[in-house]
Design an enzyme around this catalytic site. Sequence first.
Site, PDB file in Angstrom:
ATOM      1  N   GLU A 136     -16.135  -7.233  10.005  1.00  0.00           N
ATOM      2  CA  GLU A 136     -15.277  -6.269  10.712  1.00  0.00           C
ATOM      3  C   GLU A 136     -15.793  -4.836  10.582  1.00  0.00           C
ATOM      4  O   GLU A 136     -15.496  -3.993  11.412  1.00  0.00           O
ATOM      5  CB  GLU A 136     -13.821  -6.368  10.243  1.00  0.00           C
ATOM      6  N   ARG A 144       0.899  -1.158   0.000  1.00  0.00           N
ATOM      7  CA  ARG A 144       0.000   0.000   0.000  1.00  0.00           C
ATOM      8  C   ARG A 144       0.938   1.208   0.000  1.00  0.00           C
ATOM      9  O   ARG A 144       1.518   1.538   1.022  1.00  0.00           O
ATOM     10  CB  ARG A 144      -0.890  -0.014   1.247  1.00  0.00           C
ATOM     11  N   ILE A 149     -10.253  -9.881  -1.557  1.00  0.00           N
ATOM     12  CA  ILE A 149     -11.125 -10.885  -0.917  1.00  0.00           C
ATOM     13  C   ILE A 149     -12.473 -10.285  -0.538  1.00  0.00           C
ATOM     14  O   ILE A 149     -13.416 -11.003  -0.258  1.00  0.00           O
ATOM     15  CB  ILE A 149     -10.474 -11.519   0.342  1.00  0.00           C
ATOM     16  N   ASP A 150     -12.569  -8.950  -0.527  1.00  0.00           N
ATOM     17  CA  ASP A 150     -13.761  -8.310   0.047  1.00  0.00           C
ATOM     18  C   ASP A 150     -15.014  -8.393  -0.837  1.00  0.00           C
ATOM     19  O   ASP A 150     -16.121  -8.223  -0.343  1.00  0.00           O
ATOM     20  CB  ASP A 150     -13.469  -6.827   0.339  1.00  0.00           C
ATOM     21  N   GLN A 167      -7.763 -15.768   6.431  1.00  0.00           N
ATOM     22  CA  GLN A 167      -8.794 -15.663   5.386  1.00  0.00           C
ATOM     23  C   GLN A 167      -8.219 -15.245   4.038  1.00  0.00           C
ATOM     24  O   GLN A 167      -8.844 -15.402   3.009  1.00  0.00           O
ATOM     25  CB  GLN A 167      -9.817 -14.573   5.743  1.00  0.00           C
ATOM     26  N   GLY A 191      -9.090   1.089  -4.416  1.00  0.00           N
ATOM     27  CA  GLY A 191      -8.080   2.132  -4.213  1.00  0.00           C
ATOM     28  C   GLY A 191      -6.982   2.017  -5.260  1.00  0.00           C
ATOM     29  O   GLY A 191      -6.584   3.016  -5.878  1.00  0.00           O
ATOM     30  N   SER A 192      -6.525   0.807  -5.477  1.00  0.00           N
ATOM     31  CA  SER A 192      -5.430   0.574  -6.440  1.00  0.00           C
ATOM     32  C   SER A 192      -5.876   0.926  -7.850  1.00  0.00           C
ATOM     33  O   SER A 192      -5.119   1.506  -8.638  1.00  0.00           O
ATOM     34  CB  SER A 192      -5.016  -0.894  -6.425  1.00  0.00           C
ATOM     35  N   GLY A 215     -13.434  -7.945   5.377  1.00  0.00           N
ATOM     36  CA  GLY A 215     -14.347  -7.432   4.349  1.00  0.00           C
ATOM     37  C   GLY A 215     -14.372  -5.922   4.317  1.00  0.00           C
ATOM     38  O   GLY A 215     -15.097  -5.327   3.535  1.00  0.00           O
ATOM     39  N   ARG A 216     -13.608  -5.320   5.208  1.00  0.00           N
ATOM     40  CA  ARG A 216     -13.560  -3.857   5.323  1.00  0.00           C
ATOM     41  C   ARG A 216     -14.971  -3.292   5.474  1.00  0.00           C
ATOM     42  O   ARG A 216     -15.661  -3.701   6.407  1.00  0.00           O
ATOM     43  CB  ARG A 216     -12.864  -3.261   4.098  1.00  0.00           C
TER      44      ARG A 216
HETATM   45  O1  F6P Z   1      -9.036  -5.441   1.542  1.00  0.00           O
HETATM   46  C1  F6P Z   1      -8.619  -6.687   1.997  1.00  0.00           C
HETATM   47  C2  F6P Z   1      -8.481  -6.709   3.501  1.00  0.00           C
HETATM   48  O2  F6P Z   1      -8.086  -8.016   3.877  1.00  0.00           O
HETATM   49  C3  F6P Z   1      -9.708  -6.277   4.283  1.00  0.00           C
HETATM   50  O3  F6P Z   1     -10.688  -7.259   4.365  1.00  0.00           O
HETATM   51  C4  F6P Z   1      -9.093  -5.894   5.599  1.00  0.00           C
HETATM   52  O4  F6P Z   1      -9.858  -4.912   6.253  1.00  0.00           O
HETATM   53  C5  F6P Z   1      -7.752  -5.330   5.203  1.00  0.00           C
HETATM   54  O5  F6P Z   1      -7.464  -5.826   3.910  1.00  0.00           O
HETATM   55  C6  F6P Z   1      -6.620  -5.682   6.128  1.00  0.00           C
HETATM   56  O6  F6P Z   1      -5.488  -5.008   5.687  1.00  0.00           O
HETATM   57  P1  F6P Z   1      -4.013  -5.304   6.201  1.00  0.00           P
HETATM   58  O7  F6P Z   1      -3.585  -6.628   5.649  1.00  0.00           O
HETATM   59  O8  F6P Z   1      -3.210  -4.192   5.639  1.00  0.00           O
HETATM   60  O9  F6P Z   1      -4.066  -5.337   7.686  1.00  0.00           O
END
Ligand code: F6P
Length: 368
Positions: free
Chosen positions: A252, A75, A152-153, A288, A107-108, A196-197
Amino acid sequence: RRNVAVMTSGGDAPGMNANVRAIIRTAIFSGCKAFAIYEGYEGLVAGGKKFIREMGWEDVRGWLCHGGTNIGTARSQRFREREGRLQACKNLIDAGIDALIVCGGDGSLTGADLFRSEWPELIKELHHRGDILEEKFAKHKHLNICGTVGSIDNDMASTDATIGAFSSLARICQAIDYIDATANSHSRAFIVEVMGRHCGWLALMAGIATCADYILIPEKPASSQEWQDQMCSIIKKRRDRGRRKTIVIVAEGAIALDLSPITSKDVLDVLVDRLGLDTRITTLGHVQRGGTAVAFDRMLATMQGVEAVKAVLECTPETPSPMIAIDENKIVRRSLMEAVKITKSVATAIENKDFKHAMELRDTDFVE
Ligand code: F6P
């Protein structure tokens, strides 16, 4: 002869490697040179042979079934700044790349489209500074961009599935099947928190697939009183009928009607205080996202990879950047910016408490 590069960006997702493999091989098959950009936008900004590598047919052998992304992801903060994008533009031109396929989340892909729209200005500035010569300036007037959605979301509009979502769903269901045994043995309640953000797709589908007792998702907020009463009444009824285990799935991003987060601990307190259940929380976390891709994701990623190369080769400077989607079982091209716009409007609808509209945009009205 075109030079096509592929990059993975944002959170990794099972199937990204299958996508990269298909893109590299389709590009080579189509007579192009194929490149991989390592470490996402970070690698694009850093440039050089370490991060921008030409790939051969054999370099991606066996990748179809590998989990995660072998070319790395990040990121990137630097790409968000114009200076970073200017450097990225120079690095692509230095490597001779004229088409870029990005596999990532919203975002990407937004970043990719912005990069494409800024490209004529960026290249003019580089030329003006003397960082690129006339010949390259004339040759690289446009950058063709295409998005394949890896996340994955499953939160991107305009596509029925994102690469990785079904693998993650399978992993969640498998974990809940494991939990079932111990929950049943101790007659316990388990709260399973899933990723799943801001999107409840993983939680909702896992709940349906594992017969969970209750599911909390961001798209269907309720007042504290409402969700607590409803959850307790369903669980009590089931327990009265002899069910020994209780599973509550919490996305989440789950929120209450006032938009405050509903946490697993909130749910635990209710189950303990109101129903007296012996309760545990399991946060599945990055398990996951790991592991190999299920067959569906391998197929989706492969077919989308093939289509993505075709799309960048056919794009003209006037064509809006395409995003490769799956719609009613067909691989199709959609407007990347339109998809991003609708995706973002879901978040806005939720912020404005217009939950009905958010669900319509998500196309999940059957949640009712
Ligand atoms: O967007 C994919 C995801 O796995 C979300 O489900 C989760 O909120 C986030 O990325 C977690 O991000 P990181 O791996 O940067 O903690």
